[in-house]
Motif scaffolding. Structure first.
Motif, PDB file in Angstrom:
ATOM      1  N   ASN A  47       0.827  -1.201   0.000  1.00  0.00           N
ATOM      2  CA  ASN A  47       0.000   0.000   0.000  1.00  0.00           C
ATOM      3  C   ASN A  47       0.864   1.253   0.000  1.00  0.00           C
ATOM      4  N   THR A  48       1.968   1.217   0.715  1.00  0.00           N
ATOM      5  CA  THR A  48       2.889   2.352   0.728  1.00  0.00           C
ATOM      6  C   THR A  48       3.503   2.561  -0.655  1.00  0.00           C
ATOM      7  N   VAL A  49       3.923   1.484  -1.278  1.00  0.00           N
ATOM      8  CA  VAL A  49       4.499   1.566  -2.620  1.00  0.00           C
ATOM      9  C   VAL A  49       3.452   2.064  -3.618  1.00  0.00           C
ATOM     10  N   SER A 108       0.997   4.003  -3.002  1.00  0.00           N
ATOM     11  CA  SER A 108       0.786   5.432  -2.767  1.00  0.00           C
ATOM     12  C   SER A 108       1.859   6.265  -3.471  1.00  0.00           C
ATOM     13  N   TYR A 109       3.104   5.858  -3.337  1.00  0.00           N
ATOM     14  CA  TYR A 109       4.184   6.593  -3.979  1.00  0.00           C
ATOM     15  C   TYR A 109       4.157   6.444  -5.497  1.00  0.00           C
ATOM     16  N   ALA A 110       3.643   5.330  -5.999  1.00  0.00           N
ATOM     17  CA  ALA A 110       3.588   5.090  -7.437  1.00  0.00           C
ATOM     18  C   ALA A 110       2.374   5.738  -8.085  1.00  0.00           C
ATOM     19  N   GLY A 111       1.455   6.234  -7.268  1.00  0.00           N
ATOM     20  CA  GLY A 111       0.263   6.868  -7.821  1.00  0.00           C
ATOM     21  C   GLY A 111      -0.724   5.866  -8.402  1.00  0.00           C
ATOM     22  N   HIS A 140      -5.626   0.382  -4.273  1.00  0.00           N
ATOM     23  CA  HIS A 140      -5.627   0.704  -2.843  1.00  0.00           C
ATOM     24  C   HIS A 140      -6.738  -0.045  -2.109  1.00  0.00           C
TER      25      HIS A 140
END
Length: 56
Positions: free
Chosen positions: A20-22, A24-27, A33
């Motif tokens: 989920n963190t990745v 978020s950073y990848a858009g 999500h």
């Protein structure tokens, strides 16, 4: 057997949080999500139920 299940659930939980963190950073899109969040929520719920059952 129960230790294996607990270990797999914790591993899946950590992987889903990192994913989920990745995402978020990848858009990534909302669907990604939601899928990862559902996996995270399911792991937390199952771990909580198993933990509460173990206390009885």
């Amino acid at each position: 057997m129960t230790d294996l299940v607990r270990t797999l659930l914790w591993t899946l939980l950590v992987v889903s949080v990192v994913a989920n963190t990745v995402a978020s950073y990848a858009g990534a899109g909302t669907a990604v999500h939601l899928a990862i969040g559902a996996t995270t929520a399911a792991c937390v719920a199952v771990l909580a139920v198993r933990g509460l059952q173990g206390r009885r």
